[in-house]
Write an enzyme that holds these catalytic residues in place. Sequence first.
Site, PDB file in Angstrom:
ATOM      1  N   GLY A  81       0.808  -1.223   0.000  1.00  9.66           N
ATOM      2  CA  GLY A  81       0.000   0.000   0.000  1.00  9.66           C
ATOM      3  C   GLY A  81       0.837   1.267   0.000  1.00  9.66           C
ATOM      4  N   ARG A 145       0.935  -5.917  -4.855  1.00 11.24           N
ATOM      5  CA  ARG A 145       0.880  -6.779  -3.669  1.00 11.24           C
ATOM      6  C   ARG A 145       1.413  -8.186  -3.912  1.00 11.24           C
ATOM      7  NH1 ARG A 145      -1.475  -4.135   0.622  1.00 11.24           N
ATOM      8  NH2 ARG A 145      -2.624  -2.278   0.004  1.00 11.24           N
ATOM      9  N   ASP A 176       6.193  -7.882   5.912  1.00 14.74           N
ATOM     10  CA  ASP A 176       6.265  -9.042   5.014  1.00 14.74           C
ATOM     11  C   ASP A 176       7.294  -8.833   3.910  1.00 14.74           C
ATOM     12  OD1 ASP A 176       4.498 -10.625   6.279  1.00 14.74           O
ATOM     13  OD2 ASP A 176       2.923 -10.520   4.750  1.00 14.74           O
ATOM     14  N   LYS A 202       8.502   0.755   5.376  1.00 13.86           N
ATOM     15  CA  LYS A 202       7.317   1.533   5.035  1.00 13.86           C
ATOM     16  C   LYS A 202       6.081   0.898   5.636  1.00 13.86           C
ATOM     17  CE  LYS A 202       4.583   0.060   2.508  1.00 13.86           C
ATOM     18  NZ  LYS A 202       3.737  -0.701   1.592  1.00 13.86           N
ATOM     19  N   THR A 203       5.265   1.618   6.360  1.00 16.97           N
ATOM     20  CA  THR A 203       3.846   1.301   6.552  1.00 16.97           C
ATOM     21  C   THR A 203       3.216   2.526   7.130  1.00 16.97           C
ATOM     22  OG1 THR A 203       3.586   0.694   8.878  1.00 16.97           O
ATOM     23  CG2 THR A 203       4.369  -1.034   7.428  1.00 16.97           C
ATOM     24  N   ILE A 204       2.083   2.947   6.581  1.00 18.49           N
ATOM     25  CA  ILE A 204       1.439   4.077   7.242  1.00 18.49           C
ATOM     26  C   ILE A 204       0.822   3.620   8.552  1.00 18.49           C
ATOM     27  CG2 ILE A 204       0.998   5.385   5.133  1.00 18.49           C
ATOM     28  CD1 ILE A 204      -1.953   4.826   5.553  1.00 18.49           C
ATOM     29  N   ASP A 205       0.535   2.340   8.672  1.00 17.68           N
ATOM     30  CA  ASP A 205      -0.064   1.846   9.915  1.00 17.68           C
ATOM     31  C   ASP A 205       0.879   1.935  11.105  1.00 17.68           C
ATOM     32  OD1 ASP A 205      -2.260   1.263   8.443  1.00 17.68           O
ATOM     33  OD2 ASP A 205      -2.123  -0.910   8.633  1.00 17.68           O
ATOM     34  N   LYS A 242     -24.137  19.929  18.427  1.00 19.68           N
ATOM     35  CA  LYS A 242     -25.307  19.059  18.318  1.00 19.68           C
ATOM     36  C   LYS A 242     -25.025  17.688  17.715  1.00 19.68           C
ATOM     37  CE  LYS A 242     -26.872  21.214  14.028  1.00 19.68           C
ATOM     38  NZ  LYS A 242     -27.922  21.945  13.334  1.00 19.68           N
ATOM     39  N   TYR A 243     -23.770  17.415  17.351  1.00 27.83           N
ATOM     40  CA  TYR A 243     -23.480  16.111  16.741  1.00 27.83           C
ATOM     41  C   TYR A 243     -22.380  15.363  17.479  1.00 27.83           C
ATOM     42  CZ  TYR A 243     -26.000  17.610  12.542  1.00 27.83           C
ATOM     43  OH  TYR A 243     -26.953  18.038  11.666  1.00 27.83           O
ATOM     44  N   MET A 250      -7.951   4.380   9.286  1.00 28.81           N
ATOM     45  CA  MET A 250      -7.160   3.295   8.737  1.00 28.81           C
ATOM     46  C   MET A 250      -6.244   2.729   9.833  1.00 28.81           C
ATOM     47  SD  MET A 250      -5.233   3.495   5.089  1.00 28.81           S
ATOM     48  CE  MET A 250      -6.528   3.008   3.961  1.00 28.81           C
ATOM     49  N   GLY A 251      -5.858   1.474   9.656  1.00 28.36           N
ATOM     50  CA  GLY A 251      -4.991   0.824  10.628  1.00 28.36           C
ATOM     51  C   GLY A 251      -5.616  -0.494  11.035  1.00 28.36           C
ATOM     52  N   ARG A 428      -2.914   8.412   2.463  1.00 28.70           N
ATOM     53  CA  ARG A 428      -1.848   7.534   1.974  1.00 28.70           C
ATOM     54  C   ARG A 428      -0.967   8.191   0.916  1.00 28.70           C
ATOM     55  NH1 ARG A 428      -3.811   1.598   0.631  1.00 28.70           N
ATOM     56  NH2 ARG A 428      -4.261   2.609  -1.355  1.00 28.70           N
TER      57      ARG A 428
END
Lengths: 552, 552
Positions: A81, A145, A176, A202-205, A242-243, A250-251, A428
């Site tokens: 990714g 991938r 991996d 690398k991983t954004i997670d 009010k909300y 992500m993750g 990303r």
Amino acid sequence: MKISALQQARYSYNPKLPLILRENIKEIRPVMGQATESATDQEALKQLFPNTYGLPKVSFEKGTNENIGKKMNVGVILSGGQAPGGHNVICGLYDALKNANPENTLYGFKGGPSGILEDKYTIMTDDFINEYRNTGGFDIIGSGRTKLETREQFEVCTQVCHKHDINAIVIIGGDDSNTNAAVLAEYFRAQGENICVVGCPKTIDGDLKNESIEASFGFDTACKTFAELIGNIERDANSAKKYWHFVRLMGRSASHIALECALQTQPNICLIGEEVEAKNQSIEEITNYIANVIAKRAANGDNFGVCLVPEGLIEFVPSLKILIREINDLLAKTEAEFNAIESVNDKIAFVSAKLSAQSAQVFASLPAEIKGQLLADRDPHGNVQVSKIETEKLLIQTVTKRLKEMKAEGTYTGKFSALNHFFGYEGRCAFPSNFDSDYCYSLGYNAALLLSANLTGYLSSVTQLSKPADQWQAGGIPITMMMNLEQRHGEMKPVIKKALVELDGEPFKYFEKNRETWAVETAFTFPGAIQYYGPSEVCDQSTITLKLEHQN
Amino acid sequence: MKISALQQARYSYNPKLPLILRENIKEIRPVMGQATESATDQEALKQLFPNTYGLPKVSFEKGTNENIGKKMNVGVILSGGQAPGGHNVICGLYDALKNANPENTLYGFKGGPSGILEDKYTIMTDDFINEYRNTGGFDIIGSGRTKLETREQFEVCTQVCHKHDINAIVIIGGDDSNTNAAVLAEYFRAQGENICVVGCPKTIDGDLKNESIEASFGFDTACKTFAELIGNIERDANSAKKYWHFVRLMGRSASHIALECALQTQPNICLIGEEVEAKNQSIEEITNYIANVIAKRAANGDNFGVCLVPEGLIEFVPSLKILIREINDLLAKTEAEFNAIESVNDKIAFVSAKLSAQSAQVFASLPAEIKGQLLADRDPHGNVQVSKIETEKLLIQTVTKRLKEMKAEGTYTGKFSALNHFFGYEGRCAFPSNFDSDYCYSLGYNAALLLSANLTGYLSSVTQLSKPADQWQAGGIPITMMMNLEQRHGEMKPVIKKALVELDGEPFKYFEKNRETWAVETAFTFPGAIQYYGPSEVCDQSTITLKLEHQN
């Protein structure tokens, strides 16, 4: 081609390197440290990696480097990714190679690891690379991938390398991909091939992290982008009053992104998958927790708030994890039959009848929308696509129900109106922050130095990241040092352990200490958009996670 | 209170004023221009506004202002949805009032127009206001959707103004709020009350725009925030090359936001509600258009793309507009009966049975999820909450179906995998861009000058906005000049006409000229995050809409 004003401006940004890497590249000399060991499974790993286990850590010092000038042809691969900064790894690698010897050639294999198998590549030139400096995305050569893991694939890699006289490969990827980089490095050595392999983390997670890797790239930019949006939503919540906003982030395997975003924005609620798993929490318990915070705020007249939900949450809840596994197995086994069923309702009935009693009950309790999402298209590995399950909507529904009960019980008197959001793809491919621009460029530059020293099975390493770039330390870490053995599909496999949120780590402890205050008080902070120019305290900060982990 | 590094830095940003407003405030003199007229309904408006119709336009010149020093107590009200820059209007107003006379007092009425009715207010001080300079949100005093429109309300306003000796009110709001500001101004004059009312043009939707108002504030920041995210998603799409992203964007009555975002990011598809209405397009036609673009790209091997959808689209499709109106009416009439029905399916059946034959058919054709959303909670005016209808998911479903047919027909051979997004709340409370910071501060500063000249029924006006701030023109426009009469709930009412996207306007024409190229080629542009510091071409640009509208 029309490009934006920011993109044009970013082309001329000069990424900051660690001091040693700012030297003339011919005056940077590798220094071998002590031999390394993995934390566990030493003997087994030694047998799996006879040629690359136990290598020394590497650092650099000033001094004549006699090998640096020898001509190299290097291949680079983006794996998995997208994460902001990937382009800068390639730019740093390219610049170092060209600094070392203008004859050096960089092959960019296209579309991920399949690029080397199919011999699809771009040869990098100044003109080409200059259009990607300090930009987001992986579109420079594309990613994919495909996993490089079989002997047949390795043989193809060898042939392609021979064809182009490539003597080194840089693989930019997650846990991996770096594991596979180490296996490929070992394969080349075992075959007597003089082809080096170096990985970049690398991983954004943020789940590729350990004693030697302080952060994987992209995490910083992604979190800052999400935190910008969460901060904006918090400000909106606090203005409209009010909300309740439920924001899924992500993750999947780890909740680092949600935790970092919580540290940056101080929302009322942030769920952490690892905590849910450790405490064996059910959806009911999570629902009660959220509903109680809502009720407490409502008692103060605050019928608004923000709740962060990591997308992987659903797999951390034990009963749902089992349900998902059963559905994955079931759909794999009954694929043709299942796909022949037309309506979603019939699909739901088909699956319900085949689940274990416990899972059938859990499945029945879910809203129709979520049931449908659990049965939607699998990923290439036959797993449900967790990012497509709207867990935040599930929670809105269960919380709405619980608040009705509480109203009847007299323990809640507020008004609950909820909105849902999901942030993932927005972060990303953002323009990398100065931190990620610098870090990635350094990783790539550094990788070239490792390769020129004929080092293989290493991960490019830049540490001391919580300090300014001129104090960063550059070097290389043997990948085997970070490995252990884990059971995968019934076999013991060498893997780099995924770094989950540690419940006794400083980032979580800080969150835990403050979350009750953040829950009831409105202590929102608004980070705003990533700034690339301007005051250093605005532009050059690393993540809070990194600061807390390395504060001592 | 913890604040972010950016927020701290933004406190010390000095908004840029038009040159004339940079003079010593005692040396800025109003100049009355020619008397004005409304474009239509002149006689009727003259009768409705006998005291405030036909007033002259106002500009400023250097020269002694003898009225400026007289003590004033001013009230300010934020009305309606959040838009970036609201805080700066108040800051500009505050600073001008304090420059004119340190004894001047600014009352911030809390929670929107209801604040003045309930006499809830904050008295602004330096310390208080400094925490809101150049920040997003309306949390400084809050906002609300109460409308000031009845005689009883006006009487309460008079009493509250008397109580505090308030002699001027600034209302920051959209077309409705400014219409009501004009009505209130007329009321005060008719009653012989010496209380002035001045409006400031706010809507992130950008639909408060005419010959005298070049842009309403907040539009710039909101579009830039959305364009950042769309650009990031485009880059992701172009890197992964496997997803079509359907992005729904805020903007109900007009598609200005979608159009501006398209101009900034050059997506493959952008739907424009006004065009759909003008061409009387059905969902089928829209679906075919999208599917054909997807097929064309697929024929080139590009199974990815980005499609922008304005949230108001659903109300521009004639058959759906009728359906929604029927449902609104039906639910208003059968409220108790409808609410007593428990299950969504039963609600759907209940409504289906009562619709006209044509609408029943349209309703039946919609996915269950969308049906449920069309029947969900109404807004306070009994209308469906358009922002909660996932029109982008509806289109993904209809397009998926259409592509299947095309595959069977042999006119499509690609792979379609879609993801959906909605951006709205993310942009309403962002830190205002430099443009909005400057524009809003100028609007507020300017409003104080109008009030001190005893002008009422005016809109604070800053024009020449596509040029640098030092060339901006400050002044005041009589609100009646922008009015016409429209039928509302069976009565002819004075209103400021909503500015829709003009199909013969330059922004749409530019889009129209380019969209076929953007559809097939991948011509994405990536604006990146809003920058507040750095090169002027990155930080100080206005919207492309504004540039195209005022290029001559």
